[in-house]
Motif scaffolding. Sequence first.
Motif, PDB file in Angstrom:
ATOM      1  N   GLY A   3       0.837  -1.187   0.000  1.00 36.02           N
ATOM      2  CA  GLY A   3       0.000   0.000   0.000  1.00 36.02           C
ATOM      3  C   GLY A   3       0.878   1.246   0.000  1.00 36.02           C
ATOM      4  O   GLY A   3       2.101   1.167   0.144  1.00 36.02           O
ATOM      5  N   ALA A   4       0.256   2.393  -0.141  1.00 33.48           N
ATOM      6  CA  ALA A   4       0.998   3.658  -0.176  1.00 33.48           C
ATOM      7  C   ALA A   4       1.836   3.846   1.090  1.00 33.48           C
ATOM      8  O   ALA A   4       2.949   4.356   1.037  1.00 33.48           O
ATOM      9  N   HIS A   5       1.293   3.456   2.231  1.00 26.78           N
ATOM     10  CA  HIS A   5       2.029   3.463   3.489  1.00 26.78           C
ATOM     11  C   HIS A   5       1.918   2.081   4.096  1.00 26.78           C
ATOM     12  O   HIS A   5       0.835   1.490   4.137  1.00 26.78           O
ATOM     13  N   TYR A   6       3.034   1.582   4.544  1.00 25.33           N
ATOM     14  CA  TYR A   6       3.156   0.207   5.002  1.00 25.33           C
ATOM     15  C   TYR A   6       3.645   0.238   6.446  1.00 25.33           C
ATOM     16  O   TYR A   6       4.698   0.812   6.733  1.00 25.33           O
ATOM     17  N   VAL A   7       2.889  -0.372   7.356  1.00 29.20           N
ATOM     18  CA  VAL A   7       3.217  -0.378   8.784  1.00 29.20           C
ATOM     19  C   VAL A   7       3.843  -1.717   9.143  1.00 29.20           C
ATOM     20  O   VAL A   7       3.280  -2.774   8.849  1.00 29.20           O
ATOM     21  N   ARG A   8       5.028  -1.676   9.771  1.00 37.17           N
ATOM     22  CA  ARG A   8       5.733  -2.895  10.189  1.00 37.17           C
ATOM     23  C   ARG A   8       5.874  -2.893  11.708  1.00 37.17           C
ATOM     24  O   ARG A   8       6.434  -1.966  12.275  1.00 37.17           O
ATOM     25  N   HIS A   9       5.385  -3.945  12.340  1.00 33.19           N
ATOM     26  CA  HIS A   9       5.532  -4.156  13.778  1.00 33.19           C
ATOM     27  C   HIS A   9       6.674  -5.155  13.957  1.00 33.19           C
ATOM     28  O   HIS A   9       6.528  -6.328  13.620  1.00 33.19           O
ATOM     29  N   GLY A  13      10.291  -2.093  17.364  1.00 37.62           N
ATOM     30  CA  GLY A  13       9.220  -1.110  17.425  1.00 37.62           C
ATOM     31  C   GLY A  13       8.394  -1.115  16.153  1.00 37.62           C
ATOM     32  O   GLY A  13       8.591  -1.934  15.260  1.00 37.62           O
ATOM     33  N   THR A  14       7.488  -0.180  16.080  1.00 35.62           N
ATOM     34  CA  THR A  14       6.610  -0.061  14.920  1.00 35.62           C
ATOM     35  C   THR A  14       7.084   1.100  14.064  1.00 35.62           C
ATOM     36  O   THR A  14       7.438   2.158  14.581  1.00 35.62           O
ATOM     37  N   ARG A  15       7.097   0.886  12.762  1.00 39.00           N
ATOM     38  CA  ARG A  15       7.494   1.958  11.848  1.00 39.00           C
ATOM     39  C   ARG A  15       6.598   1.933  10.617  1.00 39.00           C
ATOM     40  O   ARG A  15       6.073   0.898  10.233  1.00 39.00           O
ATOM     41  N   THR A  16       6.410   3.085  10.030  1.00 33.97           N
ATOM     42  CA  THR A  16       5.642   3.218   8.806  1.00 33.97           C
ATOM     43  C   THR A  16       6.594   3.652   7.704  1.00 33.97           C
ATOM     44  O   THR A  16       7.367   4.591   7.879  1.00 33.97           O
ATOM     45  N   VAL A  17       6.552   2.944   6.581  1.00 31.33           N
ATOM     46  CA  VAL A  17       7.425   3.258   5.460  1.00 31.33           C
ATOM     47  C   VAL A  17       6.598   3.320   4.179  1.00 31.33           C
ATOM     48  O   VAL A  17       5.525   2.731   4.087  1.00 31.33           O
ATOM     49  N   THR A  18       7.124   4.029   3.202  1.00 27.39           N
ATOM     50  CA  THR A  18       6.492   4.036   1.893  1.00 27.39           C
ATOM     51  C   THR A  18       6.970   2.793   1.133  1.00 27.39           C
ATOM     52  O   THR A  18       7.971   2.158   1.503  1.00 27.39           O
ATOM     53  N   ALA A  19       6.276   2.470   0.063  1.00 28.19           N
ATOM     54  CA  ALA A  19       6.677   1.331  -0.763  1.00 28.19           C
ATOM     55  C   ALA A  19       8.099   1.537  -1.290  1.00 28.19           C
ATOM     56  O   ALA A  19       8.896   0.599  -1.323  1.00 28.19           O
ATOM     57  N   ASP A  79      -7.597  -3.806  -0.015  1.00 28.75           N
ATOM     58  CA  ASP A  79      -7.698  -3.451  -1.436  1.00 28.75           C
ATOM     59  C   ASP A  79      -6.620  -4.132  -2.277  1.00 28.75           C
ATOM     60  O   ASP A  79      -6.052  -3.542  -3.195  1.00 28.75           O
ATOM     61  N   GLY A  80      -6.287  -5.384  -1.917  1.00 23.93           N
ATOM     62  CA  GLY A  80      -5.320  -6.151  -2.678  1.00 23.93           C
ATOM     63  C   GLY A  80      -3.867  -5.785  -2.444  1.00 23.93           C
ATOM     64  O   GLY A  80      -2.984  -6.259  -3.147  1.00 23.93           O
ATOM     65  N   ARG A  81      -3.595  -4.934  -1.444  1.00 27.77           N
ATOM     66  CA  ARG A  81      -2.223  -4.500  -1.156  1.00 27.77           C
ATOM     67  C   ARG A  81      -1.869  -4.798   0.298  1.00 27.77           C
ATOM     68  O   ARG A  81      -2.710  -4.678   1.179  1.00 27.77           O
ATOM     69  N   ILE A  82      -0.600  -5.117   0.527  1.00 27.33           N
ATOM     70  CA  ILE A  82      -0.122  -5.337   1.893  1.00 27.33           C
ATOM     71  C   ILE A  82       0.023  -3.971   2.558  1.00 27.33           C
ATOM     72  O   ILE A  82       0.736  -3.104   2.059  1.00 27.33           O
ATOM     73  N   VAL A  83      -0.660  -3.791   3.698  1.00 23.55           N
ATOM     74  CA  VAL A  83      -0.624  -2.502   4.379  1.00 23.55           C
ATOM     75  C   VAL A  83      -0.032  -2.581   5.791  1.00 23.55           C
ATOM     76  O   VAL A  83       0.292  -1.560   6.377  1.00 23.55           O
ATOM     77  N   GLU A  84       0.101  -3.803   6.322  1.00 20.84           N
ATOM     78  CA  GLU A  84       0.601  -3.932   7.698  1.00 20.84           C
ATOM     79  C   GLU A  84       1.198  -5.319   7.871  1.00 20.84           C
ATOM     80  O   GLU A  84       0.709  -6.290   7.307  1.00 20.84           O
ATOM     81  N   THR A  85       2.277  -5.388   8.669  1.00 19.45           N
ATOM     82  CA  THR A  85       2.955  -6.659   8.925  1.00 19.45           C
ATOM     83  C   THR A  85       3.369  -6.748  10.381  1.00 19.45           C
ATOM     84  O   THR A  85       3.857  -5.776  10.954  1.00 19.45           O
TER      85      THR A  85
END
Length: 97
Positions: A3-9, A13-19, A79-85
């Motif tokens: 997704g446009a913004h991707y959240v990784r746990h 810690g947790t971080r949000t990155v762009t594709a 919406d067919g995109r990975i947005v969080e992990t």
Amino acid sequence: TLGAHYVRHESGGTRTVTAEEFREAIAAIRKQRPDIHWEVEDEAITDSVWWVRWTMTSTDAETGEPVSGAFLQVYRVADGRIVETWVLKREISSTWN
């Protein structure tokens, strides 16, 4: 596809990155460890969740020693995109075997 913004746990810690930032991070890993290999051990997929148990192997660039790691990741899909992990990493040099 991310997704446009991707959240990784992750353990750090947790971080949000762009594709694009995530692609750059993967490229850096591949440059640091050109022989890196990822192997999927098991996975399951539903409409909104994908989980995968996988192993990574490579050679440590500094020591030349083999390195491995075992991971379990759960991905949320929208919406067919990975947005969080959510990432669970076992100790260094571990495998699922």
